[in-house]
Write an enzyme that holds these catalytic residues in place. Structure first.
Site, short mmCIF file in Angstrom:
data_model
loop_
_atom_site.label_atom_id
_atom_site.label_comp_id
_atom_site.label_asym_id
_atom_site.label_seq_id
_atom_site.Cartn_x
_atom_site.Cartn_y
_atom_site.Cartn_z
N ASP A 112 10.88 -6.70 8.29
CA ASP A 112 10.52 -5.78 7.19
C ASP A 112 10.25 -4.38 7.73
OD1 ASP A 112 8.29 -7.45 8.22
OD2 ASP A 112 7.05 -6.03 7.12
N ARG B 9 0.85 -1.20 0.00
CA ARG B 9 0.00 0.00 0.00
C ARG B 9 0.87 1.24 0.00
NH1 ARG B 9 -1.24 0.45 6.39
NH2 ARG B 9 0.62 -0.73 6.87
P1 AMP Z 1 3.05 -3.55 8.08
O1 AMP Z 1 2.64 -4.50 9.15
O2 AMP Z 1 2.28 -2.28 8.07
O3 AMP Z 1 4.52 -3.32 8.08
O4 AMP Z 1 2.70 -4.27 6.70
C1 AMP Z 1 3.13 -5.56 6.40
C2 AMP Z 1 2.84 -5.90 4.96
O5 AMP Z 1 1.46 -5.85 4.67
C3 AMP Z 1 3.51 -4.95 3.96
O6 AMP Z 1 3.95 -5.71 2.87
C4 AMP Z 1 2.37 -4.02 3.59
O7 AMP Z 1 2.59 -3.45 2.33
C5 AMP Z 1 1.19 -4.96 3.59
N1 AMP Z 1 -0.08 -4.25 3.81
C6 AMP Z 1 -0.48 -3.71 4.97
N2 AMP Z 1 -1.68 -3.11 4.81
C7 AMP Z 1 -2.05 -3.27 3.53
C8 AMP Z 1 -3.18 -2.88 2.76
N3 AMP Z 1 -4.20 -2.18 3.28
N4 AMP Z 1 -3.20 -3.24 1.45
C9 AMP Z 1 -2.19 -3.93 0.92
N5 AMP Z 1 -1.11 -4.33 1.59
C10 AMP Z 1 -1.02 -4.01 2.88
MG MG Z 2 5.99 -2.43 7.17
#
Ligand code: AMP
Ligand code: MG
Length: 487
Positions: A248, A89
């Protein structure tokens, strides 16, 4: 308007990213634009704060010179390896070399689906946008290395989470978006040429003197280890809980990145966690140094083939580098916490009174921020500001005696100690219950509380008597016990 983008990441091989434009949103409206930061980037065209900027920072117009991409990475999430995550996103517009000479990424978050979105919609709800804006800017004002907030926009479109929420687009500025997970991606695929390309790119960006080193990958690893050790010690000294320290979300630049379920401690409790999915407390406050080291071990593993031709030799080099984390963390932790009790030039023996005070805070569940802030007053005019936080003033008398004695033995005058403490101990932190208030109002289209809190958090070390209630911890009914991932 010319924004002078650089696109060195988009010049890397195609395996590093996918090219795509942000998806437009229906009816964007400004929430916030960070003029100071834009100025630092050398972007001071006034149009940027009005309609032209709104179109850019909502994803409705790709600025000239930008080459938007979604980058790929992998990552260990809560300990389990996911071989392909990537910007699901987020869309990188490009890089900007600022007035200060530093290169930074400009990235839109919530700008629509990408090839890495999996089941997600590629969008952001307003709540996480406001949270990331406030907390990342507060961290910057507190002096912590962090990604920054350049813009927040109301998208005019709903997003569907547990409830229907207003959507938002957040513009993030980072020294880079390289993470431990980026290295894990190429390593797990056994793609050595691209692992080496990535390493060279990272060295050039973050450890340029490492390019001359005998083993550039080792110089990079050592650089990341020291930056992370310093960063996590800094977090600890402010009672900050990142909440989702997956690999990540562990930045190569040493910046705090991804303000999802993050929070600051109210009452001091090393076992405190906020993220509602962190059921085992993996990312609890007190476990953060261990987890940082665990994440760095994943980076070291990924880099092994570049550390030496002989696997045994490579492992030995990786281990020697990882061994430096403990000393780096301890040095930074001692320096930060010694300053918090009034000692500007730390010595190892200063840890004892710090640990003594932390034990008292834990026993009596005393507010971490208010206790350290009140400590300066314990030396001078208003001792109750400190002792009044404990159940009965007698509780802290023995510790206070020992501490004053310690300062005397170190030859530190009370005024000097108080000055050191006022610079190390903020009065205003982005407390969870205040952020929740901001989000509740924002959902109704009222950004007054956002503006006010943002203004307060820009000066976290100033007394601001007119804002005193924002320094206080939550009332029992205001306590936020869990925060949700920023998705
Ligand atoms: P985060 O926990 O925010 O670091 O996100 C972990 C993974 O989930 C990353 O690859 C983000 O890009 C993906 N991600 C989180 N929220 C969304 C969303 N609403 N749509 C698509 N991918 C998402
Ligand atoms: Mg992240």
């Amino acid at each position: 308007m010319r924004l002078s983008f650089h696109n060195t990441y988009a010049r890397l091989p195609p395996a590093f990213f996918e090219r795509l434009d942000p998806s437009p949103v229906a009816a964007p409206r400004w929430i916030a634009f960070n003029r100071d930061l834009a100025g630092l980037l050398g972007w001071d065209d006034p149009g940027l704060g009005s309609d032209e900027g709104l179109a850019i920072f909502s994803g409705n117009r790709v600025p000239e010179g930008a080459e938007p991409i979604a980058t790929v990475y992998a990552g260990h999430q809560f300990g389990g390896f996911v071989p392909r995550l990537g910007d699901g996103r987020a869309i990188l517009l490009g890089e900007v070399v600022g007035r200060d000479g530093w290169r930074r990424d400009v990235q839109l978050k919530g700008a629509g689906p990408t090839p890495y979105s999996r089941r997600g919609d590629g969008r952001s709800a307003l709540g996480p946008v406001l949270r990331e804006y406030l907390v990342s800017e507060a961290m910057a004002a507190l002096g912590v290395p962090t990604t920054r907030a350049l813009a927040a926009v109301w998208s005019g479109e709903p997003v569907y989470r547990e409830n229907v929420e207003p959507g938002g687009v957040f513009t993030r500025v980072a020294r880079s978006h390289l993470r431990v997970g980026t290295f894990e991606y190429f390593s797990a695929r056994g793609d050595l040429p691209n692992l080496e390309t990535l390493t060279n790119h990272a060295v050039e960006r973050h450890d340029p003197e490492g390019a001359e080193a005998e083993i550039p990958a080792l110089a990079l690893l050592e650089g990341v280890i020291l930056r992370q050790a310093g960063l996590v010690a800094h977090w600890m000294s402010l009672g900050f809980i990142h909440g989702v320290m997956n690999t990540d979300n562990t930045s190569i630049s040493g910046e705090t990145i991804d303000y999802g379920p993050c929070a600051f401690l109210d009452g001091y409790d090393p076992a405190k966690r906020f993220s509602f999915i962190d059921t085992r407390g993996r990312y609890a406050y007190g476990n953060q140094p261990n987890i940082a080291l665990w994440n760095l071990a994943r980076l070291a593993e990924a880099l092994l083939p570049l550390l030496a031709p002989e696997p045994k030799e490579a492992v030995a080099r990786a281990e020697a580098a990882l061994d430096r984390f403990a000393a780096g963390f301890e040095e930074a932790w001692t320096r930060r916490f010694a300053a918090k009790i009034g000692i500007a030039v730390p010595r190892p023996e200063d840890r004892e009174p710090v640990l003594g005070l932390l034990a008292l805070l834990e026993t009596h569940a005393v507010d971490f921020t208010l206790a350290f802030r009140g400590l300066a007053d314990a030396l001078t005019e208003v001792p109750e500001r400190f002792s009044g936080l404990f159940p009965g003033p007698g509780v802290v008398v023995p510790w206070l005696e020992r501490w004053r004695q310690h300062l005397r033995s170190r030859g530190i005058q009370p005024e000097e100690a108080a000055e050191t403490m006022r610079r190390a101990n903020p009065l205003f932190i982005p407390r969870n219950h205040r952020i929740e208030e901001v989000i509740r109002a924002g959902r109704e289209g009222d950004f007054g509380p956002f503006e006010r809190l943002h203004g307060i958090l820009r000066r976290p070390f100033d007394d601001q008597p007119e804002n005193r209630e924002f320094a206080e911890g939550p009332e029992p009914h205001e306590v936020v016990s869990a925060t949700f991932c920023g998705t």
